[in-house]
Each structure stands twice: as structure tokens, then as C-alpha cells.
Scaffold this motif. Sequence first.
Motif, mmCIF file in Angstrom:
data_model
loop_
_atom_site.group_PDB
_atom_site.id
_atom_site.type_symbol
_atom_site.label_atom_id
_atom_site.label_comp_id
_atom_site.label_asym_id
_atom_site.label_seq_id
_atom_site.Cartn_x
_atom_site.Cartn_y
_atom_site.Cartn_z
ATOM 1 N N SER A 32 0.825 -1.206 0.000
ATOM 2 C CA SER A 32 0.000 0.000 0.000
ATOM 3 C C SER A 32 0.862 1.259 0.000
ATOM 4 C CB SER A 32 -0.939 0.005 1.204
ATOM 5 O OG SER A 32 -0.191 -0.053 2.397
ATOM 6 N N THR A 33 2.187 1.075 0.001
ATOM 7 C CA THR A 33 3.115 2.196 -0.140
ATOM 8 C C THR A 33 4.207 1.812 -1.133
ATOM 9 O OG1 THR A 33 4.562 1.469 1.663
ATOM 10 C CG2 THR A 33 2.789 3.000 2.232
ATOM 11 N N VAL A 39 0.104 4.358 -2.045
ATOM 12 C CA VAL A 39 -0.416 4.095 -3.393
ATOM 13 C C VAL A 39 -1.629 3.183 -3.267
ATOM 14 C CG1 VAL A 39 1.745 4.388 -4.679
ATOM 15 C CG2 VAL A 39 1.162 2.160 -3.780
ATOM 16 N N LYS A 40 -2.575 3.401 -4.140
ATOM 17 C CA LYS A 40 -3.740 2.533 -4.167
ATOM 18 C C LYS A 40 -3.319 1.195 -4.757
ATOM 19 C CE LYS A 40 -6.964 6.308 -4.834
ATOM 20 N NZ LYS A 40 -7.665 7.067 -5.857
ATOM 21 N N GLN A 41 -3.684 0.135 -4.082
ATOM 22 C CA GLN A 41 -3.346 -1.195 -4.593
ATOM 23 C C GLN A 41 -3.971 -1.411 -5.966
ATOM 24 O OE1 GLN A 41 -4.496 -3.605 -1.216
ATOM 25 N NE2 GLN A 41 -2.403 -3.587 -0.434
ATOM 26 N N ALA A 43 -4.126 0.709 -8.284
ATOM 27 C CA ALA A 43 -3.282 1.381 -9.276
ATOM 28 C C ALA A 43 -1.976 0.624 -9.495
ATOM 29 C CB ALA A 43 -2.981 2.804 -8.821
ATOM 30 N N LEU A 44 -1.447 0.001 -8.454
ATOM 31 C CA LEU A 44 -0.163 -0.702 -8.552
ATOM 32 C C LEU A 44 -0.315 -2.142 -9.037
ATOM 33 C CD1 LEU A 44 2.886 -0.685 -8.121
ATOM 34 C CD2 LEU A 44 2.479 -1.184 -5.689
ATOM 35 N N PHE A 160 -1.426 4.531 -12.503
ATOM 36 C CA PHE A 160 -0.502 4.444 -11.373
ATOM 37 C C PHE A 160 0.139 5.810 -11.105
ATOM 38 C CE2 PHE A 160 4.043 4.026 -10.253
ATOM 39 C CZ PHE A 160 3.904 3.601 -8.940
ATOM 40 N N ASP A 163 -1.863 8.477 -9.322
ATOM 41 C CA ASP A 163 -1.980 8.213 -7.891
ATOM 42 C C ASP A 163 -0.647 8.470 -7.181
ATOM 43 O OD1 ASP A 163 -3.321 7.129 -5.518
ATOM 44 O OD2 ASP A 163 -2.041 5.380 -5.797
ATOM 45 N N TYR A 164 0.424 7.965 -7.753
ATOM 46 C CA TYR A 164 1.735 7.953 -7.096
ATOM 47 C C TYR A 164 2.432 9.319 -7.076
ATOM 48 C CZ TYR A 164 6.694 6.916 -6.483
ATOM 49 O OH TYR A 164 7.996 6.923 -6.060
ATOM 50 N N ALA A 167 1.193 11.791 -4.436
ATOM 51 C CA ALA A 167 1.484 11.267 -3.094
ATOM 52 C C ALA A 167 2.968 11.399 -2.772
ATOM 53 C CB ALA A 167 1.044 9.808 -2.988
#
Length: 176
Positions: A32-33, A39-41, A43-44, A160, A163-164, A167
Motif C-alpha cells: 500500500s506504499t 499508493v492505491k493497490q 493502481a499498482l 498508477f 496516484d503515485y 502522493a
Amino acid sequence: MKLVRQVMAALLAATTTAAAAGCANKGLDVPSTFCGAPVKQSALSPLLPDGDDLKSQQTEPAPSEIDCSLHIDGVQVLDTLIRRIDEPLSPEDWTTALSKYDKASKRSVSFPGTAVIGSDGARVTAKCEGGESNFLLFNITFDGNRVENSQAGVVKLQHFLEDYVPAMAQRLDCTT
């Protein structure tokens, strides 16, 4: 007619189950990071191949740089080099990025910045409103058997990054 509906419902259920299994990254606990940023799981996870062992690595090769990577079963699949910069990138830097990544194009992003995103990598700048520098530069390399050299791959990587990058910018005291 009733039989057709039952067959269609069964096919839909099987497709949904197969799709969910394909996104589950068999054996992996999707973090989750990444690089200390949340990061949203969702998205990853689409970027990660199936595997048993996920390891994260972070180094700081210079005071103004952070290099973070994810390895699955000993193979690097995602690498991000983040650098603080004071001036915008030159047009030549963006031209290089366009030729470096498959399916690369300049893309609109939801944060103040510029991005060239392809299916296997990206170069992104995020404009800082505060912090130690005016911009953060992200060079992302994506390798492995989940790279989709298609528009769908570009969309996954951009999802991704949307989101990333904000953050990570917040983590580095760069308010976008």
C-alpha cells in the motif's frame, strides 16, 4: 431463451472470476506504499506480474535523488528515479523521452506538471508550490511480463502515476 440467459450468466461469472484471479498477483501481497508514499493497490497491482516474493528497495544516490524499485522473484519490474530540479526540462529532454518509451506521447495529467508516458516507462515533472525545489522529476522504467505494449498498457501506467506522483510529491514537501 432461458437456457441462453443461463449460459450467458455462467460465461459472465467465469470471465469475472478469471479476471479477478488475473489481477490478484498470485502469491503477492501488493504493498500500500511505494518509496514511502501511499499508493492505491488498484493502481499498482495491474503493473505487477504474478510471483511469490516481492521486495522493495530504496536508495538515495545523491542528496537530491531517490531511487525506488520493486522486484518480484528477484527480477526488477518497476524503477523510479526521483530528482529535485530548479528549472523546467528542456524541449530536448522531452524529445528524448518520446523516443525512449514504447507508445510514448505527451499526456495530460491531473496535477500541475508535464508528462510523457508510454507503455514501458515515463518521464514526469511535478511543479512544486513549496519545498526545497521548483520541480520533481520522475523517470519511471517498467519491465517484466506485465508490460503491455499497447494503449491499455499506457492507461495502466498513467493510472498508477496519477496516484503515485502527487502522493510522492506530498511526501517530499512539494505541494502540487
